[in-house]
Design an enzyme around this catalytic site. Sequence first.
Site, PDB file in Angstrom:
ATOM      1  N   ASP A  38      34.329   5.536  95.777  1.00 54.67           N
ATOM      2  CA  ASP A  38      34.555   5.841  94.182  1.00 54.67           C
ATOM      3  C   ASP A  38      34.540   7.189  93.643  1.00 54.67           C
ATOM      4  O   ASP A  38      34.404   7.686  92.482  1.00 54.67           O
ATOM      5  CB  ASP A  38      33.691   5.078  93.601  1.00 54.67           C
ATOM      6  CG  ASP A  38      32.071   5.516  93.796  1.00 54.67           C
ATOM      7  OD1 ASP A  38      31.836   6.243  94.689  1.00 54.67           O
ATOM      8  OD2 ASP A  38      30.889   4.804  93.162  1.00 54.67           O
ATOM      9  N   GLY A  39      34.379   8.234  94.776  1.00 55.57           N
ATOM     10  CA  GLY A  39      34.255   9.607  94.086  1.00 55.57           C
ATOM     11  C   GLY A  39      32.840  10.213  94.123  1.00 55.57           C
ATOM     12  O   GLY A  39      32.611  11.663  93.907  1.00 55.57           O
ATOM     13  N   ARG A  97      29.972  29.758  79.134  1.00 53.05           N
ATOM     14  CA  ARG A  97      30.448  30.395  78.043  1.00 53.05           C
ATOM     15  C   ARG A  97      29.861  29.512  76.737  1.00 53.05           C
ATOM     16  O   ARG A  97      29.851  30.482  75.893  1.00 53.05           O
ATOM     17  CB  ARG A  97      31.938  29.895  78.160  1.00 53.05           C
ATOM     18  CG  ARG A  97      32.811  30.354  79.187  1.00 53.05           C
ATOM     19  CD  ARG A  97      34.438  30.091  78.868  1.00 53.05           C
ATOM     20  NE  ARG A  97      35.212  30.589  80.249  1.00 53.05           N
ATOM     21  CZ  ARG A  97      35.100  30.260  81.266  1.00 53.05           C
ATOM     22  NH1 ARG A  97      34.314  29.385  81.821  1.00 53.05           N
ATOM     23  NH2 ARG A  97      36.013  30.846  82.176  1.00 53.05           N
ATOM     24  N   GLN A  98      29.511  28.783  76.613  1.00 52.01           N
ATOM     25  CA  GLN A  98      28.998  27.978  75.307  1.00 52.01           C
ATOM     26  C   GLN A  98      27.372  28.102  75.590  1.00 52.01           C
ATOM     27  O   GLN A  98      26.727  27.405  75.908  1.00 52.01           O
ATOM     28  CB  GLN A  98      29.171  26.435  75.302  1.00 52.01           C
ATOM     29  CG  GLN A  98      30.691  26.192  74.868  1.00 52.01           C
ATOM     30  CD  GLN A  98      30.965  24.677  74.502  1.00 52.01           C
ATOM     31  OE1 GLN A  98      30.966  23.879  75.187  1.00 52.01           O
ATOM     32  NE2 GLN A  98      31.085  24.633  73.185  1.00 52.01           N
ATOM     33  N   HIS A 131      27.255  34.980  82.231  1.00 54.57           N
ATOM     34  CA  HIS A 131      28.368  35.536  81.125  1.00 54.57           C
ATOM     35  C   HIS A 131      27.498  35.931  79.864  1.00 54.57           C
ATOM     36  O   HIS A 131      28.134  36.928  79.084  1.00 54.57           O
ATOM     37  CB  HIS A 131      29.170  34.249  80.702  1.00 54.57           C
ATOM     38  CG  HIS A 131      30.229  34.518  79.866  1.00 54.57           C
ATOM     39  ND1 HIS A 131      31.128  35.424  80.127  1.00 54.57           N
ATOM     40  CD2 HIS A 131      30.564  33.888  78.564  1.00 54.57           C
ATOM     41  CE1 HIS A 131      31.968  35.457  79.145  1.00 54.57           C
ATOM     42  NE2 HIS A 131      31.796  34.666  78.320  1.00 54.57           N
ATOM     43  N   ASP A 172      36.281  45.080  75.791  1.00 52.23           N
ATOM     44  CA  ASP A 172      35.880  44.552  74.600  1.00 52.23           C
ATOM     45  C   ASP A 172      34.488  45.193  73.826  1.00 52.23           C
ATOM     46  O   ASP A 172      33.941  45.715  74.865  1.00 52.23           O
ATOM     47  CB  ASP A 172      35.992  43.093  74.184  1.00 52.23           C
ATOM     48  CG  ASP A 172      35.031  42.389  75.231  1.00 52.23           C
ATOM     49  OD1 ASP A 172      33.999  42.878  75.745  1.00 52.23           O
ATOM     50  OD2 ASP A 172      35.629  41.317  75.794  1.00 52.23           O
ATOM     51  N   LYS A 195      39.344  44.737  70.549  1.00 52.22           N
ATOM     52  CA  LYS A 195      39.914  43.330  70.571  1.00 52.22           C
ATOM     53  C   LYS A 195      39.555  42.750  69.326  1.00 52.22           C
ATOM     54  O   LYS A 195      38.239  42.540  68.920  1.00 52.22           O
ATOM     55  CB  LYS A 195      39.204  42.716  71.750  1.00 52.22           C
ATOM     56  CG  LYS A 195      39.988  41.328  71.975  1.00 52.22           C
ATOM     57  CD  LYS A 195      39.470  40.609  73.354  1.00 52.22           C
ATOM     58  CE  LYS A 195      38.073  40.069  73.102  1.00 52.22           C
ATOM     59  NZ  LYS A 195      37.902  39.183  74.360  1.00 52.22           N
ATOM     60  N   ARG A 197      40.489  38.836  67.561  1.00 53.13           N
ATOM     61  CA  ARG A 197      40.551  37.249  67.641  1.00 53.13           C
ATOM     62  C   ARG A 197      41.530  37.093  66.446  1.00 53.13           C
ATOM     63  O   ARG A 197      41.159  37.124  65.198  1.00 53.13           O
ATOM     64  CB  ARG A 197      39.368  36.676  67.472  1.00 53.13           C
ATOM     65  CG  ARG A 197      39.678  35.139  67.787  1.00 53.13           C
ATOM     66  CD  ARG A 197      38.540  34.289  68.313  1.00 53.13           C
ATOM     67  NE  ARG A 197      38.090  34.798  69.559  1.00 53.13           N
ATOM     68  CZ  ARG A 197      38.409  34.224  70.737  1.00 53.13           C
ATOM     69  NH1 ARG A 197      39.626  33.562  70.843  1.00 53.13           N
ATOM     70  NH2 ARG A 197      38.033  35.050  71.950  1.00 53.13           N
ATOM     71  N   ASP A 222      34.963  44.069  83.837  1.00 55.93           N
ATOM     72  CA  ASP A 222      34.340  42.522  82.970  1.00 55.93           C
ATOM     73  C   ASP A 222      33.504  41.945  84.060  1.00 55.93           C
ATOM     74  O   ASP A 222      33.433  42.182  85.246  1.00 55.93           O
ATOM     75  CB  ASP A 222      35.897  41.844  82.506  1.00 55.93           C
ATOM     76  CG  ASP A 222      35.553  41.380  81.267  1.00 55.93           C
ATOM     77  OD1 ASP A 222      34.268  41.070  80.885  1.00 55.93           O
ATOM     78  OD2 ASP A 222      36.346  40.858  80.565  1.00 55.93           O
TER      79      ASP A 222
END
Length: 315
Positions: A38-39, A97-98, A131, A172, A195, A197, A222
């Site tokens: 089932d993974g 990222r969050q 990050h 940036d 940079k 947005r 980066d």
Amino acid sequence: MYDHLTLISGRCHPALASAISDYLGVPLARVELGDFPDGESSVRLNHNVRGRDVFLIQPTGPPANDTLMELLILIDTCKRASAERITAVIPYFGYARQDRKDAGRVPITSKLVANLITEAGADRVLTMDLHAAQIQGFFDLPVDHLYGSPVLDEYFRSLQFPSGEIVIVSPDEGSIKRAMQHVEGLGGALAIVDKRRASATETRQANLIGGSLEGKTALVFDDMISTAGSICGAVDVCKRFGARDVYVAATHGVFCGSALEKLAKAPVKEIVVTDSLPLPDEKRLPNIRTVSIAPMLGEAIRRIHRNESVSVLFD
């Protein structure tokens, strides 16, 4: 020296784990990794870890959900097998990222993942170029945060650029501190791409702040190359302001979406990344170069195991 040290690799990056094993002269522990029909992830240790100092090597890169879940299950397996200490070695920390609430009704997934790793039973985390550096504070356990800059700088020093030819470029304003580290390691002037947005999904690079690029070699650094939008925008600015050659470097080569297509069209002489993530043949462009972080991670593991300073690696 390594009587009580055990190295275990997940399935995300066995080549890196093998290179770390070779550096330390410690064989990888035997472990059966697979999937149920089932993974669901299946893990079985075929190695005694009772009372041992265990290092689990698993970047949580794509597919992030699978690699993260496998790491959590490996941690739980070692905990229930009575390991004395468990260190999660996560060269690339996914879900980074969050790291804050920048809008209403959104999660802070970095903190959630930190909680999951802690609750699974890890005693320590060893990671590289997060990050956002504040993610270290999301863990209620010790975090050793390494930097890829010494490895990348060593590669560029080997190219022996003439004195005064290079300009270190930050793609940036948020990467200025990282760029300054490379200025200290390589010399040269500093320039910053302005940079802006344009929307939630689009950015626009228009201006260059700082040193002149006319006839110079630009080195753009980066932490990661994901979709390559920001990096390619920075490269275009460098060429527009007169750079003769442009090199791009990042610790993590994620290369998702249309990244490789963009990079193939960009006027970049070389793209240099570390092996923090696996780079399959289908993601290799002719101008991509990979440098290994295995010796750095291996030395950090050795020092953690022996309760020695890790920060001395960057002195």
